[in-house]
Write a protein that holds these residues in place. Structure first.
Motif, short mmCIF file in Angstrom:
data_model
loop_
_atom_site.label_atom_id
_atom_site.label_comp_id
_atom_site.label_asym_id
_atom_site.label_seq_id
_atom_site.Cartn_x
_atom_site.Cartn_y
_atom_site.Cartn_z
N LEU A 1 0.84 -1.19 0.00
CA LEU A 1 0.00 0.00 0.00
C LEU A 1 0.88 1.25 0.00
O LEU A 1 2.00 1.23 0.52
N LEU A 2 0.38 2.32 -0.60
CA LEU A 2 1.15 3.55 -0.72
C LEU A 2 0.74 4.52 0.38
O LEU A 2 -0.27 5.22 0.27
N ASP A 3 1.52 4.54 1.45
CA ASP A 3 1.25 5.43 2.59
C ASP A 3 2.38 6.45 2.66
O ASP A 3 3.40 6.22 3.31
N ILE A 4 2.20 7.57 1.98
CA ILE A 4 3.25 8.58 1.88
C ILE A 4 3.46 9.25 3.24
O ILE A 4 2.54 9.77 3.84
N GLY A 5 4.70 9.21 3.70
CA GLY A 5 5.04 9.84 4.97
C GLY A 5 4.45 9.15 6.18
O GLY A 5 4.42 9.75 7.28
N ASP A 6 3.99 7.92 6.02
CA ASP A 6 3.36 7.18 7.13
C ASP A 6 2.26 8.00 7.80
O ASP A 6 2.06 7.94 9.02
N SER A 7 1.53 8.76 7.00
CA SER A 7 0.49 9.64 7.54
C SER A 7 -0.89 8.99 7.58
O SER A 7 -1.78 9.46 8.27
N GLY A 8 -1.07 7.90 6.80
CA GLY A 8 -2.39 7.27 6.74
C GLY A 8 -3.38 8.06 5.90
O GLY A 8 -4.57 7.74 5.88
N SER A 9 -2.89 9.08 5.21
CA SER A 9 -3.78 9.91 4.39
C SER A 9 -4.35 9.10 3.24
O SER A 9 -3.62 8.41 2.52
N GLY A 10 -5.67 9.17 3.05
CA GLY A 10 -6.33 8.42 1.99
C GLY A 10 -6.80 7.04 2.41
O GLY A 10 -7.45 6.35 1.64
N PHE A 11 -6.49 6.64 3.65
CA PHE A 11 -6.89 5.33 4.16
C PHE A 11 -8.04 5.47 5.16
O PHE A 11 -8.09 6.45 5.91
#
Length: 205
Positions: free
Chosen positions: A54-64
Protein backbone atom coordinates in the motif's frame (compact mmCIF):
# COMPACT_ATOMS: atom_id res chain seq x y z
CA UNK A 1 3.51 -0.50 -46.25
CA UNK A 2 5.49 -3.07 -44.26
CA UNK A 3 7.29 -0.23 -42.50
CA UNK A 4 4.00 1.48 -41.71
CA UNK A 5 2.53 -1.72 -40.25
CA UNK A 6 5.61 -2.21 -38.10
CA UNK A 7 5.41 1.36 -36.84
CA UNK A 8 1.74 0.98 -35.98
CA UNK A 9 2.49 -2.25 -34.11
CA UNK A 10 5.27 -0.57 -32.11
CA UNK A 11 3.06 2.42 -31.32
CA UNK A 12 0.26 0.08 -30.24
CA UNK A 13 2.67 -1.62 -27.88
CA UNK A 14 3.56 1.77 -26.43
CA UNK A 15 -0.11 2.50 -25.81
CA UNK A 16 -0.57 -0.84 -24.06
CA UNK A 17 2.54 -0.16 -22.02
CA UNK A 18 1.09 3.16 -20.84
CA UNK A 19 -2.34 1.73 -20.10
CA UNK A 20 -0.93 -1.24 -18.18
CA UNK A 21 -0.02 0.55 -14.92
CA UNK A 22 -3.46 2.20 -14.83
CA UNK A 23 -5.17 -1.16 -14.34
CA UNK A 24 -2.85 -2.43 -11.59
CA UNK A 25 -5.02 -1.42 -8.64
CA UNK A 26 -4.69 -3.33 -5.37
CA UNK A 27 -7.47 -5.73 -4.49
CA UNK A 28 -8.61 -7.44 -1.28
CA UNK A 29 -7.28 -10.96 -0.67
CA UNK A 30 -8.10 -11.47 3.03
CA UNK A 31 -9.67 -9.67 5.97
CA UNK A 32 -10.68 -9.97 9.60
CA UNK A 33 -13.65 -9.93 9.97
CA UNK A 34 -14.05 -12.11 6.91
CA UNK A 35 -16.26 -11.00 4.05
CA UNK A 36 -19.77 -12.24 4.86
CA UNK A 37 -18.44 -14.20 7.83
CA UNK A 38 -19.54 -14.52 11.44
CA UNK A 39 -17.36 -13.20 14.25
CA UNK A 40 -17.84 -14.79 17.68
CA UNK A 41 -14.78 -13.43 19.45
CA UNK A 42 -13.35 -9.92 19.30
CA UNK A 43 -9.73 -9.82 18.07
CA UNK A 44 -7.25 -7.13 19.11
CA UNK A 45 -7.34 -5.55 15.67
CA UNK A 46 -9.31 -5.70 12.46
CA UNK A 47 -7.23 -6.02 9.30
CA UNK A 48 -7.42 -5.89 5.53
CA UNK A 49 -4.71 -7.42 3.34
CA UNK A 50 -4.31 -6.73 -0.37
CA UNK A 51 -2.29 -8.30 -3.17
CA UNK A 52 0.42 -5.62 -3.21
CA UNK A 53 2.05 -3.04 -0.95
CA UNK A 54 0.00 0.00 0.00
CA UNK A 55 1.15 3.55 -0.72
CA UNK A 56 1.25 5.43 2.59
CA UNK A 57 3.25 8.58 1.88
CA UNK A 58 5.04 9.84 4.97
CA UNK A 59 3.36 7.18 7.13
CA UNK A 60 0.49 9.64 7.54
CA UNK A 61 -2.39 7.27 6.74
CA UNK A 62 -3.78 9.91 4.39
CA UNK A 63 -6.33 8.42 1.99
CA UNK A 64 -6.89 5.33 4.16
CA UNK A 65 -10.05 4.51 6.12
CA UNK A 66 -11.33 1.49 8.06
CA UNK A 67 -14.87 1.99 9.31
CA UNK A 68 -17.11 -0.42 11.21
CA UNK A 69 -20.80 0.45 10.97
CA UNK A 70 -23.16 -1.31 13.36
CA UNK A 71 -26.81 -2.35 12.96
CA UNK A 72 -27.73 0.86 14.81
CA UNK A 73 -25.91 3.00 12.22
CA UNK A 74 -23.19 3.98 14.68
CA UNK A 75 -19.45 3.79 14.03
CA UNK A 76 -17.28 1.40 16.02
CA UNK A 77 -13.74 2.53 15.22
CA UNK A 78 -11.37 5.22 16.49
CA UNK A 79 -10.48 6.61 13.05
CA UNK A 80 -6.85 5.47 13.29
CA UNK A 81 -5.26 3.02 10.85
CA UNK A 82 -1.86 1.37 10.76
CA UNK A 83 -0.50 0.69 7.27
CA UNK A 84 2.32 -1.80 6.80
CA UNK A 85 3.26 -3.48 3.52
CA UNK A 86 0.08 -4.80 1.87
CA UNK A 87 -2.03 -4.58 5.04
CA UNK A 88 -4.08 -2.00 6.94
CA UNK A 89 -5.25 -2.51 10.53
CA UNK A 90 -7.37 -0.67 13.08
CA UNK A 91 -8.29 -1.25 16.72
CA UNK A 92 -11.21 -3.65 17.09
CA UNK A 93 -14.39 -2.54 18.83
CA UNK A 94 -18.02 -3.65 18.45
CA UNK A 95 -21.37 -3.05 20.06
CA UNK A 96 -24.26 -5.44 20.47
CA UNK A 97 -24.69 -8.54 18.32
CA UNK A 98 -26.07 -8.01 14.85
CA UNK A 99 -25.23 -7.29 11.21
CA UNK A 100 -22.24 -4.99 10.69
CA UNK A 101 -20.62 -3.40 7.64
CA UNK A 102 -16.93 -2.80 7.01
CA UNK A 103 -16.21 0.27 4.87
CA UNK A 104 -12.61 0.48 3.73
CA UNK A 105 -10.45 2.70 1.57
CA UNK A 106 -6.80 2.31 0.58
CA UNK A 107 -4.21 3.89 -1.70
CA UNK A 108 -2.86 1.32 -4.15
CA UNK A 109 0.80 0.88 -5.01
CA UNK A 110 0.03 2.67 -8.31
CA UNK A 111 -1.29 5.72 -6.45
CA UNK A 112 -4.99 5.13 -7.14
CA UNK A 113 -7.61 5.21 -4.39
CA UNK A 114 -9.61 1.98 -4.07
CA UNK A 115 -12.60 1.56 -1.75
CA UNK A 116 -15.36 -0.94 -1.06
CA UNK A 117 -17.51 -2.39 1.70
CA UNK A 118 -18.66 -5.80 2.90
CA UNK A 119 -20.96 -7.25 5.57
CA UNK A 120 -20.26 -9.54 8.52
CA UNK A 121 -22.22 -10.83 11.50
CA UNK A 122 -21.24 -10.28 15.12
CA UNK A 123 -22.34 -12.76 17.77
CA UNK A 124 -21.06 -11.43 21.07
CA UNK A 125 -19.81 -14.02 23.58
CA UNK A 126 -21.23 -14.30 27.07
CA UNK A 127 -20.07 -11.51 29.37
CA UNK A 128 -19.03 -9.21 26.51
CA UNK A 129 -19.28 -5.48 27.27
CA UNK A 130 -20.41 -3.66 24.08
CA UNK A 131 -18.86 -0.39 22.98
CA UNK A 132 -21.14 2.62 22.65
CA UNK A 133 -20.00 3.67 19.17
CA UNK A 134 -20.20 7.15 17.66
CA UNK A 135 -22.85 8.93 15.63
CA UNK A 136 -20.25 10.18 13.10
CA UNK A 137 -17.03 8.61 11.79
CA UNK A 138 -14.32 9.40 14.40
CA UNK A 139 -11.13 11.22 13.45
CA UNK A 140 -7.86 9.76 14.70
CA UNK A 141 -6.49 11.86 17.53
CA UNK A 142 -2.93 11.58 16.15
CA UNK A 143 -3.86 12.49 12.56
CA UNK A 144 -2.07 15.53 11.18
CA UNK A 145 -5.11 16.72 9.28
CA UNK A 146 -8.28 17.03 11.36
CA UNK A 147 -10.40 17.00 8.19
CA UNK A 148 -8.99 13.69 6.94
CA UNK A 149 -11.74 11.62 8.54
CA UNK A 150 -14.63 13.78 7.38
CA UNK A 151 -13.33 14.07 3.82
CA UNK A 152 -12.70 10.35 3.39
CA UNK A 153 -15.15 8.65 1.04
CA UNK A 154 -16.06 5.00 0.86
CA UNK A 155 -17.87 2.70 -1.54
CA UNK A 156 -16.98 1.41 -4.98
CA UNK A 157 -18.20 4.58 -6.69
CA UNK A 158 -15.51 6.86 -5.26
CA UNK A 159 -12.69 4.46 -6.07
CA UNK A 160 -13.95 3.80 -9.59
CA UNK A 161 -14.36 7.44 -10.58
CA UNK A 162 -10.85 8.32 -9.49
CA UNK A 163 -9.38 5.36 -11.32
CA UNK A 164 -11.39 6.09 -14.45
CA UNK A 165 -10.06 9.64 -14.63
CA UNK A 166 -6.48 8.45 -14.26
CA UNK A 167 -7.01 5.73 -16.84
CA UNK A 168 -8.31 8.29 -19.31
CA UNK A 169 -5.13 10.36 -18.89
CA UNK A 170 -2.93 7.31 -19.57
CA UNK A 171 -4.93 6.23 -22.59
CA UNK A 172 -5.03 9.76 -23.98
CA UNK A 173 -1.25 10.03 -23.71
CA UNK A 174 -0.92 6.69 -25.49
CA UNK A 175 -3.15 7.95 -28.32
CA UNK A 176 -0.95 11.01 -28.82
CA UNK A 177 2.13 8.80 -29.05
CA UNK A 178 0.42 6.52 -31.59
CA UNK A 179 -0.68 9.38 -33.84
CA UNK A 180 2.75 11.01 -33.72
CA UNK A 181 4.57 7.82 -34.69
CA UNK A 182 2.20 7.02 -37.58
CA UNK A 183 2.46 10.56 -39.00
CA UNK A 184 6.24 10.48 -38.82
CA UNK A 185 6.41 7.12 -40.61
CA UNK A 186 4.03 8.24 -43.36
CA UNK A 187 6.10 11.39 -43.96
CA UNK A 188 9.26 9.30 -44.26
CA UNK A 189 7.60 6.91 -46.72
CA UNK A 190 6.35 9.77 -48.90
CA UNK A 191 9.75 11.39 -49.15
CA UNK A 192 10.96 10.85 -52.73
CA UNK A 193 14.53 9.62 -53.20
CA UNK A 194 16.93 12.15 -54.69
CA UNK A 195 17.35 11.72 -58.51
CA UNK A 196 20.41 9.78 -59.52
CA UNK A 197 23.17 11.85 -61.10
CA UNK A 198 23.47 11.64 -64.89
CA UNK A 199 26.83 10.09 -65.78
CA UNK A 200 26.64 11.07 -69.50
CA UNK A 201 30.09 11.12 -71.08
CA UNK A 202 30.85 14.49 -72.73
CA UNK A 203 33.85 13.16 -74.63
CA UNK A 204 33.54 14.88 -77.99
CA UNK A 205 36.60 14.48 -80.12
Amino acid sequence: MAGTAAAVAIAGGAVLGLAGPASAHNYLISSDPEVGGTLTELPETFDITTNDRLLDIGDSGSGFAFRIVGPDGRYYEDGCVDVEGPSMTTAAALGDSGKYTVEWQIVSADGHTVSDEYPFTWKAPSGFTPASGAAKPPTCATAGDDDAGSDTTTGTASGSSDSAASDAIWIGAGGVVLVGVVVAVLLLLRRKPAPESDDTDDTDD
